[in-house]
Design a protein around this motif. Structure first.
Motif: not given
Ligand code: HPA
Length: 245
Positions: A53-57
């Motif tokens: 959801y935090g665009h971290t992957i």
């Protein structure tokens, strides 16, 4: 029930009337984040943000197996995957929406099958047509009905990422027959097929691929973000349209 995998630029669905979020565990580890359950126009929908959801992957570290498995165990019967791509073919410039019909897989080192050996006979799934014909047609029909231009058919080259490609790599992919390039098309589509989950992709062209048109001297990320934001408004409309059926 419709499952939606949101990519870059689509970490949530504003039009989703959320009922609850669920942390799902799978034999393959954790999905990219909790699944979001809700309704659009009264139609049950489950949403997951591919990159968290935090665009971290990053694309090569997404747990594609866990994401697909979690959607399946949650009762999803068809999947629409939203993904941003670079455009190679001349008519696929920034802002274009396209429903690809074929894939070439250039990724490596990803967990790309549910078959881990030793637990039953080896199965070779048919993947001649990697996307489900009915889900593709649904996307195309709905887009036509609501007047959103969507291009029917493209060969999606999936690269390993997270770096973008060289101009020579894009030339090679074009020679191979590729029309668009992204980093997440595989193994996602192959895993959905292994579980016999009808799956199709709605791709948003964010930029010209490396070496093409205004990307001749490099790809500028600022302009890419703006294109994605505008295009995702249209993607949300199409998803709403699917839920009206
Ligand atoms: N290459 C690979 N993946 C992408 C691109 C690209 O140019 N644009 C958006 N995703």
């Amino acid at each position: 029930m419709l499952g939606i995998i949101g990519g870059s630029g689509l970490t949530q669905l504003a039009n989703l009337d959320v009922s609850h979020r669920e942390v799902v565990r799978t034999p393959y580890g954790e999905p990219s984040g909790p699944l979001t359950f809700g309704r659009i126009n009264g139609h049950d929908v489950v949403f997951i943000a591919r990159h968290g959801y935090g665009h971290t992957i990053p694309p090569h570290l997404v747990n594609y197996r866990a994401n697909i498995h979690a959607l399946e165990t949650s009762g999803v019967t068809q999947i629409v995957s939203v993904a941003s791509v670079g455009g190679i073919r001349g008519d696929l410039g920034p802002g274009a929406l396209v429903v690809p019909h074929q894939i070439i897989d250039y990724t490596w080192g990803r967990e790309m099958t549910f078959q881990s050996g030793g637990d039953g006979p080896v199965i070779h799934v048919d993947f001649t047509d990697p996307y489900d014909a009915e889900v593709r047609q649904l996307l195309l029909d709905v887009s036509r009905r609501i007047g959103e231009p969507v291009i029917d058919g493209a060969v999606y080259a999936t690269t390993q990422g997270p770096r973008l490609e060289t101009a020579a790599e894009i030339n090679r992919m074009e020679d191979d027959g590729a029309d668009i390039v992204g980093m997440t098309g595989m193994p996602e589509a192959g895993l959905a097929r292994e579980l016999e989950l009808p799956y199709a992709a709605l791709c948003v062209v964010a930029n010209w691929a490396a070496g093409r048109a205004d990307s001749r001297h490099g790809i500028k990320f600022e302009s890419l973000e703006a294109v994605l934001q505008e295009a995702m408004v249209r993607v949300r409309r199409i998803i709403e349209g699917i839920c009206e059926k």
